[in-house]
Design a protein around this motif. Structure first.
Motif, short mmCIF file in Angstrom:
data_model
loop_
_atom_site.label_atom_id
_atom_site.label_comp_id
_atom_site.label_asym_id
_atom_site.label_seq_id
_atom_site.Cartn_x
_atom_site.Cartn_y
_atom_site.Cartn_z
N ALA A 8 14.44 16.95 3.54
CA ALA A 8 14.25 18.41 3.42
C ALA A 8 14.09 19.04 4.78
CB ALA A 8 13.04 18.70 2.54
N LEU A 9 13.37 18.37 5.68
CA LEU A 9 13.17 18.90 7.02
C LEU A 9 14.50 18.98 7.77
CD1 LEU A 9 11.10 19.83 9.13
CD2 LEU A 9 10.90 17.44 9.87
N VAL A 12 16.53 21.92 6.36
CA VAL A 12 16.05 23.24 6.77
C VAL A 12 16.68 23.66 8.09
CG1 VAL A 12 14.03 24.41 7.69
CG2 VAL A 12 13.90 23.27 5.48
N PRO A 16 20.12 26.06 6.60
CA PRO A 16 19.11 27.02 6.11
C PRO A 16 19.72 28.13 5.26
CG PRO A 16 19.57 27.40 8.43
CD PRO A 16 20.25 26.11 8.06
N LEU A 19 19.47 27.30 1.66
CA LEU A 19 18.11 27.07 1.17
C LEU A 19 17.37 28.40 1.12
CD1 LEU A 19 17.26 23.86 3.23
CD2 LEU A 19 17.94 23.98 0.83
N LEU A 22 17.16 31.21 4.09
CA LEU A 22 16.28 31.12 5.26
C LEU A 22 16.95 31.64 6.52
CD1 LEU A 22 14.63 27.60 4.78
CD2 LEU A 22 13.59 29.84 4.42
N ASP A 23 18.28 31.61 6.56
CA ASP A 23 18.99 32.06 7.76
C ASP A 23 18.92 33.58 7.94
OD1 ASP A 23 20.72 32.25 5.42
OD2 ASP A 23 22.29 32.86 6.82
N PHE A 28 15.81 30.87 12.13
CA PHE A 28 17.01 30.27 11.54
C PHE A 28 18.23 31.18 11.69
CE2 PHE A 28 13.30 28.68 9.19
CZ PHE A 28 13.39 27.35 9.56
#
Length: 316
Positions: A8-9, A12, A16, A19, A22-23, A28
């Motif tokens: 997951a890290l 990310v 991203p 997900l 997040l971007d 990100f």
């Protein structure tokens, strides 16, 4: 569980945009611009894990997780390096887009490129009245006239200029002030018929300006999802790895991606970093079946951007 957290890290930082958007947020929004190089780091990590696995089989779940992330990231970029079939019919229409870097680029080199390629429209970012006044006498004898989005008291950095071929006749010009910092130029009518051609510049997603960047890019929907044919060209300050841009241009195609050149760098703080590591943040996009026949980049002294040139085909 440790392998899941580790995977997951890695995800990310690698995807991203896939997900929860997040971007759309710092850091990100900046990181995803360099996804090809992030993926190169993921490849190095995978190789390291494979070496460790020779001695420790318990690393296998970590290897599997990193491999999945790598395949997803490569899959997102794959359509940009696989060219579409070259259009063989339709009316040719050539567009040049270039960020002059606060009006500091070599105006003679730009005029020479226009003379050589004879584009129908040139979209210039960070070009106000001072830069236009230098360019106009060089391109007027070639059959071009200029329209600038800001007044003479403002600096070049805030302006967008459209250089229009006289072949298009008496086009109508609309200045759009909906963007956060850079009014755009929209052309229509005369030789363009019902088509719109837009010279556009978005604010950069630097920390503190990301909300404005998102709202600037959202304006692209009015052309890509609109009822009329449209071409939009300029410095979008976003790559196709940004979900914000992909969502905004739904209904449009990117000229570079159509020609398999969707990873060709167009910006970088130095020529070497631009050519080797830079993201592609300058674009020509179009809807309504308008397709790219060619795509090229050209270096012009005095700017941290490359000029992009594409010959499009307009459906009959």
């Amino acid at each position: 569980m440790a392998a899941v957290v580790f995977t997951a890290l890695v995800a990310v930082f690698t995807v991203p945009d896939l997900l929860f958007g997040l971007d759309e947020r710092s850091p990100f929004a900046q990181l995803v611009s360099f996804r090809p190089w992030v993926l190169a780091g993921v490849v190095a990590l995978l190789v390291l894990l494979l070496v460790v696995m020779v001695f420790e089989r318990r690393v296998l779940p970590f290897v599997a997780g990193v491999l999945v992330v790598l395949l997803i990231g490569c899959g997102v970029m794959l359509p940009r390096v696989v060219p579409d079939p070259v259009p063989t019919t339709g009316t040719p229409f050539t567009v040049l887009a270039f960020n002059t870097l606060e009006g500091g680029s070599d105006v003679q080199q730009l005029a020479a490129l226009i003379d050589q390629q004879r584009p129908d429209v040139v979209a210039l970012s960070e070009a106000g009245v001072p830069y236009s006044d230098k360019l106009a006498p060089l391109v007027a004898p070639l059959g071009y006239h200029l329209h600038t989005s800001i007044g003479p008291r403002r600096r070049d950095v805030g302006g967008v200029t459209a250089v229009v071929s006289d072949r298009l006749g008496d086009v109508q010009v609309r200045i759009g002030n909906e963007t956060s910092s850079f009014p755009y130029v929209e052309l229509s009518g005369a030789g363009l018929g019902g088509m719109r051609v837009v010279a556009f510049h978005s604010v950069a997603p630097v920390p503190g300006s990301v909300p404005e960047w998102r709202s600037d890019l959202a304006l692209l929907k009015q052309w890509c999802a609109g009822p009329t044919p449209a071409i939009v060209a300029g410095d979008f300050n976003a790559t196709l790895d940004h979900s914000v841009l992909r969502n905004a241009i739904s209904g449009c195609e990117d000229a570079a991606a159509q020609r398999g050149a969707g990873l060709v760098p167009t910006w970088g703080p130095t020529p070497r970093s631009r050519d080797l590591l830079g993201p592609q943040i300058d674009h020509v996009i179009a809807n309504d079946g308008i397709a790219a026949e060619t795509f090229e980049v050209h270096d012009i002294a005095g700017s941290d951007h490359r000029a992009i040139l594409t010959r499009l085909r307009l459906p009959h």
